[in-house]
Scaffold this active site. Structure first.
Site, short mmCIF file in Angstrom:
data_model
loop_
_atom_site.label_atom_id
_atom_site.label_comp_id
_atom_site.label_asym_id
_atom_site.label_seq_id
_atom_site.Cartn_x
_atom_site.Cartn_y
_atom_site.Cartn_z
N GLU A 426 7.54 -5.56 -5.22
CA GLU A 426 8.83 -6.42 -4.89
C GLU A 426 8.65 -7.84 -4.64
OE1 GLU A 426 10.56 -5.00 -1.22
OE2 GLU A 426 12.31 -6.70 -1.06
N ASP A 499 9.11 -4.06 0.84
CA ASP A 499 9.38 -4.20 2.45
C ASP A 499 9.64 -3.09 3.11
OD1 ASP A 499 8.31 -6.91 1.97
OD2 ASP A 499 10.24 -7.60 2.05
N ASP A 501 11.85 -2.79 5.05
CA ASP A 501 13.26 -2.76 5.67
C ASP A 501 14.38 -2.13 4.71
OD1 ASP A 501 13.24 -4.59 3.53
OD2 ASP A 501 13.60 -6.28 4.74
N ASP A 503 16.51 -3.18 2.60
CA ASP A 503 16.38 -3.91 1.18
C ASP A 503 15.45 -3.07 0.38
OD1 ASP A 503 18.63 -5.37 1.46
OD2 ASP A 503 17.78 -7.26 1.40
#
Ligand code: TSJ
Length: 638
Positions: A426, A499, A501, A503
């Site tokens: 990403e 990541d 998280d 997102d």
């Protein structure tokens, strides 16, 4: 009663010994999967009694010691002496291999693929098994241990003459199974499916284990019609009715239920004798043939498709379709490598004729619904044409320019796919670190920018036009749909690195959705992984430790001591690590953590729902789903 063994009894024991020696041959495996198959095998027998019209309720109980009790209210297994074996029929059922259905006579026994091996297999693989039969005002009982009869069938009491049924309790042999702890959710899943497939049967599941006490009831008056509504419950349906066809032809009992939704996927599931056939077969091809033929005939007759215009393809008509095809027949033949594809040719004709006839009638009776389906199919046809043109363009391009790999791809130098990995990363910045960090010989990096297109909400033409998706397709090398060829896969590990998280997990879910919809075999073959970057860095006296979850963080803190000298950093994104750290924690095959994405074929429809629910529009089902079901979400890390 003589205790001497006759020739028949010796044969019986040899039969069950063979099962204990090679359990995998009879129940597929001795993993938890095999353990659960024992239950399905016993329940199948009670379902057969229901199909014969004599049983309305089945109770399944997980006892505190992980033994299982199954009770039905059927006629009770026959107790009279079987002439050939010289034993009560019930004893034959439990001690003679493949005796299922051959005794008693007259029963409508349907036996499936892996199951249908008979109750004797369950008996052979159990430490002990108890059977009680309620029949003719008496309670009969017998016990077996590791398949051996403990004593002749006896009467242990009386019951009201109207009460009939069979009760079986068994305790799986811990020396045979890798694990003997039952999973409530696994049983729940399959029993629900059995209840959908056998309309009007009531199935209760109770867990009596301390701390785990739970109970569920499954009862679907509408059978597979309700199954379709259940599958569509987190989607927007195109119309309210469920189209239903039912009939019997050439000894094949056919039931089909279907309803379209606003999505673009085909969610058709086929079953033979209540067992799912992920690879389809003659029943599925009969269904597809009937659908294509009937809708085209309707569209032509009603001038929805005019003279000279292209007919609808099966794919067009099945866009956004949820369907269940269930056939029951005496002697199913399974073909293909995994013996999961129905081969009986009479099933093709039976499904084709039942569906053609009744669907034609339904469309005539429901012109508004017919029109909606035809219009959706026409839109699908247009999108497909546009997509084909886009694809032909890219194909021609690659033919002219050789293998045009995407510009953003930093490929590896090794050309043997077995050694090669591709990291889908990403963002450009993390992509940059990954390119620096990687081992060039075997690790390729494909950075993707921002959010990936949600394939659940886009038609084919848009999907093919999407740059990130095009990059993945060309990098993988396999092509998609009818072009898909797994032997052309350029990397045997496809690793999604995002990541840690919200997102990040959203992006990995979008990527997994794309792979699941367009290249499901990559997941089935186990080529797809999630990289697991660490969540924390703990630094003390220049020594660095990484923790991949909170539990690990605590362990590290216990080890190094919780004082002012240690620095704890919480990683929010891959970007916070330099190339060295990224290599050490997330990319080095020696030390990294990868999570393989798995797909259990038996609950394909559940995965389908995972993706539509997580990626679809409806908020309520999403919350409920995440709360109630962590099974596949576990792998998605949401
Ligand atoms: F698998 C099993 F054998 F252990 C088992 C069988 C377990 C359970 C829970 C139920 C059964 C079972 C078998 N329920 N009902 C029956 N029915 C017969 O075996 C049966 C009864 C009567 C007649 C008949 O022709 O009169 C025929 C059959 C096959």
């Amino acid at each position: 009663m003589s205790t001497e063994y006759g020739a028949d009894q010796i044969q019986i024991l040899e039969g069950l010994e063979a099962v204990r020696k090679r359990p995998g041959m009879y129940i597929g495996s001795t993993s938890v999967r095999g353990l659960h198959h024992l239950v399905y095998e016993i329940v199948d027998n009670a379902i057969d009694e229901a199909l014969a019209g004599h049983c309305s309720q089945i109770d399944v109980t997980i006892n505190p010691d992980d033994s299982i009790t199954v009770v039905d209210d059927g006629r009770g297994i026959p107790v009279g002496i079987n002439q050939k074996a010289g034993l009560p029929a019930v004893e034959v059922v439990f001690t003679v291999l493949h005796a299922g259905g051959k005794f008693g006579g007259g029963g409508y026994k349907v036996s499936g693929g892996l199951h249908g091996v008979g109750a004797s297999v369950v008996n052979a693989l159990s430490n002990w098994l108890d059977v009680e039969i309620f029949k003719d005002g008496k309670i009969y009982q017998q016990r077996y241990e590791k398949g051996h009869t403990m004593y002749p069938l006896k009467v242990i009491g009386e019951c009201e003459p109207e009460k009939t049924g069979t009760k079986v309790t068994f305790s799986p042999d811990g020396t045979i199974f890798e694990d003997t702890v039952y999973d409530y959710d696994t049983l729940k899943q399959r029993l629900r499916e059995m209840a959908f497939l056998t309309k009007g049967i009531r199935i209760n599941l109770s867990d009596l284990r301390p701390e785990k006490e739970r109970r569920r009831e499954f009862y679907y008056e509408g059978g597979i019609k309700e199954f379709v509504l259940y599958l569509n419950r987190s989607k927007d349906s195109l119309y309210d009715k469920v189209i239903f066809c039912e009939g019997e032809k050439e000894g094949v009992y056919v039931e089909v239920a279907m309803q379209h939704n606003e999505s673009y996927n085909d969610s058709t599931y086929s079953f033979v004798n209540n067992i799912t056939t992920p690879e389809g077969g003659t029943h599925l091809s009969g269904f597809r043939n009937a659908m294509t033929k009937t809708f085209n005939a309707y569209a032509k007759n009603n001038k929805i498709i005019k003279e000279g215009e292209n007919p609808l393809t099966g794919d067009d008509i099945r866009e956004g379709l949820t369907a269940i095809i269930s056939v029951k027949l005496q002697d199913p033949q399974f073909e293909g490598q995994t013996k999961q594809k129905l081969g009986n040719s009479e099933a093709r004709g039976a499904v084709d004729s039942v569906v053609s006839e009744q669907l034609t009638y339904f469309l005539e009776q429901n012109p508004a619904i017919a029109k909606m389906i035809c219009e959706k199919s026409l839109l699908a046809q247009r999108a497909r044409d546009a997509a084909r043109k886009a694809r032909e363009l890219t194909r021609r391009k690659t033919a002219l320019e050789g293998t045009a790999l995407p510009g953003k791809l930093a490929d590896c130098s090794d050309k043997d796919p077995r050694n090669c990995e591709i990291y889908i990363v990403e963002g450009d910045s993390a992509g940059g670190s990954a390119k620096t960090a990687r081992s060039r010989a075997t690790q390729a990096i494909l950075p993707l920018r921002g959010k990936i297109l949600n394939v659940e909400k886009a038609r084919l033409d848009r999907i093919y036009g999407n740059a990130e998706i095009k990059a993945m397709i060309t990098a993988f090398g396999t092509g998609i749909h009818e072009d898909f060829d797994i032997t052309k896969l350029r990397y045997h590990k496809i690793i999604i690195m995002t990541d840690a998280d919200v997102d990040g997990s959203h992006i990995s879910t979008l990527l997994l959705t794309f792979i699941y919809r367009f290249m499901p075999d990559l997941i089935k073959e186990g080529y797809v992984y999630l990289a697991k970057p660490p969540l924390y860095k703990v630094e003390k006296n220049k020594k660095v430790h990484y923790a991949y979850d909170d539990k690990e963080l605590n362990n590290i803190l216990l080890e190094v001591g919780r004082d002012g000298n240690n620095k704890i950093q919480r990683y929010k994104g891959l970007g916070e690590m330099d190339a060295n750290q990224l290599w050490e924690t997330t990319m080095d095959p020696e030390s990294r953590l990868l999570e393989r994405i798995v797909m259990d074929e038996e609950s394909a429809f559940d995965i389908d729902r995972t993706f539509t629910t997580l990626m679809g529009d409806k908020v309520e089902p999403r919350r409920e789903f995440i709360e109630e079901n962590a099974k596949y979400v576990r792998n998605l890390d949401i």
